[in-house]
Design an enzyme around this catalytic site. Structure first.
Site, mmCIF file in Angstrom:
data_model
loop_
_atom_site.group_PDB
_atom_site.id
_atom_site.type_symbol
_atom_site.label_atom_id
_atom_site.label_comp_id
_atom_site.label_asym_id
_atom_site.label_seq_id
_atom_site.Cartn_x
_atom_site.Cartn_y
_atom_site.Cartn_z
ATOM 1 N N HIS A 1 0.845 -1.201 0.000
ATOM 2 C CA HIS A 1 0.000 0.000 0.000
ATOM 3 C C HIS A 1 0.880 1.251 0.000
ATOM 4 C CE1 HIS A 1 -3.374 2.632 1.298
ATOM 5 N NE2 HIS A 1 -2.428 3.234 2.010
ATOM 6 N N GLU A 2 1.861 1.290 0.873
ATOM 7 C CA GLU A 2 2.736 2.463 0.965
ATOM 8 C C GLU A 2 3.595 2.623 -0.286
ATOM 9 O OE1 GLU A 2 2.206 4.720 3.168
ATOM 10 O OE2 GLU A 2 0.774 3.434 4.197
ATOM 11 N N CYS B 1 -9.890 -2.450 -2.431
ATOM 12 C CA CYS B 1 -8.606 -2.331 -3.110
ATOM 13 C C CYS B 1 -7.477 -2.223 -2.089
ATOM 14 C CB CYS B 1 -8.655 -1.066 -3.975
ATOM 15 S SG CYS B 1 -7.129 -0.604 -4.789
#
Length: 93
Positions: free
Chosen positions: A3-4, A19
Site C-alpha cells: 500500500h505504501e 482495493c
C-alpha cells in the site's frame, strides 16, 4: 508495505472498489483489505511504471504458491486473472 509503495508511485487512496489502496484507520480495518489493486489503481500503477499485467500476475502466483496453503484462494484468483489478461476476447459484463 505494498500500500505504501503504491503511494510512492503516485497512487492515492482508492474510493471506488475494495482495493489494496483503500485507506484504513486501524489495524482491524487494515487486515480486511485485499492484497491486490483494483482495476483503476492497477492501471494507474501500470501507467506510472509500465509492466505486462499477465507477467505480473504470473510472478505473484508463483510467489503465493511458494508460500503455501495459506494463500490458496489468492492463487485461484491469480489463475483467473492470468487467463483474463491473456485472453484476446473482450471481457463480458
Amino acid at each position: 508495505m505494498a500500500h505504501e509503495i503504491g503511494h510512492m508511485f503516485g497512487i492515492k487512496h482508492c474510493i471506488y472498489f475494495r482495493c489494496l489502496m483503500n485507506g484504513s484507520n486501524n489495524l482491524e480495518e487494515n487486515a480486511t483489505k485485499p492484497i491486490e489493486f483494483c482495476p483503476n489503481c492497477l492501471r494507474k500503477l501500470q501507467s506510472n511504471i509500465g509492466f505486462d499485467i499477465a507477467k505480473r500476475y504470473k510472478g505473484l502466483e508463483v510467489c503465493f504458491q511458494e508460500l503455501g496453503g495459506l494463500f490458496e484462494a489468492d492463487i485461484g484468483w491469480y489463475k483467473k486473472a492470468i487467463a483474463l489478461a491473456e485472453s484476446k476476447e473482450p471481457v463480458s459484463k
